[in-house]
Design an enzyme around this catalytic site. Structure first.
Site, PDB file in Angstrom:
ATOM      1  N   GLY A  92       1.016  -1.013   0.002  1.00 33.53           N
ATOM      2  CA  GLY A  92       0.009  -0.022  -0.225  1.00 33.53           C
ATOM      3  C   GLY A  92       0.293   1.011  -0.163  1.00 33.53           C
ATOM      4  N   GLY A  94       2.406   3.313   1.551  1.00 35.32           N
ATOM      5  CA  GLY A  94       2.753   4.070   3.005  1.00 35.32           C
ATOM      6  C   GLY A  94       3.555   5.324   3.014  1.00 35.32           C
ATOM      7  N   ARG A  95       3.787   6.370   2.362  1.00 35.30           N
ATOM      8  CA  ARG A  95       4.081   7.675   1.873  1.00 35.30           C
ATOM      9  C   ARG A  95       3.781   8.510   1.117  1.00 35.30           C
ATOM     10  NH1 ARG A  95       9.716   8.238  -0.206  1.00 35.30           N
ATOM     11  NH2 ARG A  95       9.582   6.326  -1.926  1.00 35.30           N
ATOM     12  N   ASP A 254       4.548  -4.510  -7.384  1.00 32.82           N
ATOM     13  CA  ASP A 254       3.410  -2.803  -7.339  1.00 32.82           C
ATOM     14  C   ASP A 254       3.451  -1.516  -8.041  1.00 32.82           C
ATOM     15  OD1 ASP A 254       5.742  -3.455  -5.466  1.00 32.82           O
ATOM     16  OD2 ASP A 254       5.836  -1.937  -4.789  1.00 32.82           O
TER      17      ASP A 254
END
Ligand code: AMP
Ligand code: MG
Length: 490
Positions: A92, A94-95, A254
């Site tokens: 996902g 994260g930042r 990803d």
């Protein structure tokens, strides 16, 4: 429904509203002193926004998400990913945050997304931040890819945060405002498939069809057709990377989009001397993502997409596997077709057919063998071809090859001038050379933006030779390339 934003954006939020299971509503961190470092006026114009409005005082805070512009519904997107072959079920953003979607002046739906905007529920051990150098690298590479005609995400802006981020040394922090056809990745499907919620997987696939492949909505087997369409777009994308010597460096699932755009320019680099074994990334010890492995890795990633789609392809698992396997196996042939077509164009042999095409493809294979054997610069040698049409020109290429090649080109060309022009339109002069990118980013971190601006100016218009830009058309000194390593933008 759309809302007029305070900086001129009319956000829509179709992803967040269609797929709430894949979203965590979230807000950007508060940054002490946001400052606009670089604005992409061309992208702003494509989004239908007046760049002066984005440069105005007050817009900077909004662009960095403090608070998010009116109408945005910031979310962190959930996804899984195979990283260097190992599966991580929960990566996902994260930042990063998806602010929402904008309809561009061509009617296309584009995500506006922030990278480096602070920790999210997916941050794991990370600080959620990004450093200025890597975010400017995203800007430079995106513009270069776009200039080369390769599908890509692009930067709208880079914003300094006013705080330092701790990496090996403290570095100035930044946020990238990025525009993409969407941020849906192979890893998004891996995530949806593993929730065990069949409706979610179907909704995601329907969303992707509606957004990226609307022509497939009413086909007999829409999900199998979706798979084939993504396989083809990726085959085309990787072929285009290969033709310009682009090495992505971290082709995890990803980092592979369903839209077929290039995304996430962390440890990426352009190859100088042609060698399929080239790898620059400091973390790629095994050379998994080496230049020459990229097609096979793309196919490997697409196998992961196929696995995720199986329940939608057929209710009988064996039937689903058989159908998906057939599509997956078509990757190689699709890739070869895109790659060979691109090579013919770069050799001025695009209009060949039949046995003529076969001999063109033989010439292309021989050309690449010479490049590799002689360790010639990929970009420069292709670009030299327009000059080499002239028999008197001194060339690094073997005279026997040149003679056969000239004959082939001249059979098809209307004139030498036309042939030379077509060659120059297919072979860039300027690519983001690693040593120039490195030097420009270093200068920017020291506060001098001029080298980045000059570099972007060169690589965003790469086919047009212009005086004064020769340094961008020159390979790095060997001493630079030998020790050169790239690092993930974390
Ligand atoms: P990347 O290698 O940048 O594509 O990132 C892979 C994963 O690590 C994604 O889930 C990112 O959001 C996450 N990530 C990378 N850097 C950071 C960071 N500094 N803080 C939090 N998450 C990060
Ligand atoms: Mg990524």
């Amino acid at each position: 429904m759309s809302v007029t934003g305070d900086i001129g954006f009319r956000f829509e939020n179709s992803f967040a509203s269609s797929l709430p299971e894949l979203c965590e509503p979230w807000q950007a961190a508060t940054f002490p002193e946001p400052r606009l470092v670089l604005l992409n006026e061309a992208v702003a114009a494509e989004l239908g926004v007046d760049p002066t409005r984005l440069r105005a005082a007050g817009a900077t805070a909004s662009l960095i998400g403090n608070p998010a512009p009116t109408g945005a519904q910031p979310v962190a997107q959930a996804y899984s990913g195979h990283q260097f072959g190992s599966f991580n079920p929960r990566l996902g953003d994260g930042r990063a945050l998806l602010l929402g979607e904008l309809i561009d002046v061509n009617g296309g739906r584009r995500d506006l997304h922030l990278k480096g905007s602070g920790r999210t529920p997916f941050a794991r051990g990370g600080d959620g931040k990004a450093a200025l150098g890597p975010m400017l690298r995203e800007y430079v590479i995106g513009e270069a890819m776009h200039g080369l005609g390769i599908p890509t995400t692009r930067a709208l802006a880079v914003l300094a945060t006013g705080e330092m981020v701790q990496r090996e040394t403290p570095l100035p922090g930044a946020v990238l405002a990025r525009v993409a056809a969407s941020h849906i990745r192979v890893g998004t499907f891996e995530y949806a498939a593993r929730t065990g919620n069949p409706d979610l997987l179907r909704n995601l696939a329907d969303y992707v069809i509606g957004r990226h492949y609307p022509e497939l909505a009413h086909t007999e087997h829409p999900y199998l057709s979706l798979y084939a369409a993504v396989v083809d777009r990726q085959a085309s994308l990787i072929a285009q990377w290969m033709l310009v010597g682009f090495i992505h460096g971290v082709m995890n699932t990803d980092n592979m989009t369903l839209s077929g755009e290039s995304i996430d320019f962390g440890p990426c680099a352009f190859m100088d001397a042609y060698d399929p074994a080239t790898v620059f990334s400091s973390i790629d010890h095994g050379g998994r993502y080496a230049y020459g492995n990229q097609p096979a890795i793309a196919q490997w990633n697409l196998a992961r997409l196929g696995e995720s789609l199986l329940p939608l392809i057929h209710s009988v698992p064996e039937e689903a596997v058989a159908a998906a396997t057939e599509v997956l196996q078509s990757f190689r042939e699709r890739y070869e077709r895109h790659h060979a077509g691109g090579l013919r164009r770069k050799l001025g042999l695009a209009s060949t057919d039949g046995s003529d095409r076969e001999s063109a493809d033989v010439l292309a294979v021989e050309f690449l063998s010479v490049l590799q054997a002689e360790r010639l610069d990929l970009t420069l040698t292709f670009r030299s071809l327009s000059g080499a049409l002239d028999e008197g020109t001194v060339s690094v290429l073997p005279e026997t090859w040149l003679r056969r090649w000239r004959d082939r080109v001249l059979v098809h060309a209307r004139s030498l001038e036309v042939a030379a022009r077509e060659l120059d339109a297919a072979n860039p002069v300027y690519v983001p050379r690693n040593h120039e990118v490195d030097a420009a980013l270093r200068a920017a971190v020291e506060g001098d933006m001029q080298p980045v601006l000059r570099l972007v100016g060169a690589v965003s218009d790469p086919f047009q030779h212009r005086p004064g830009l020769d340094r961008y058309a020159t390979p790095a000194p060997t001493s630079f390339t030998q020790g050169f390593q790239t690092f993930c933008g974390t």
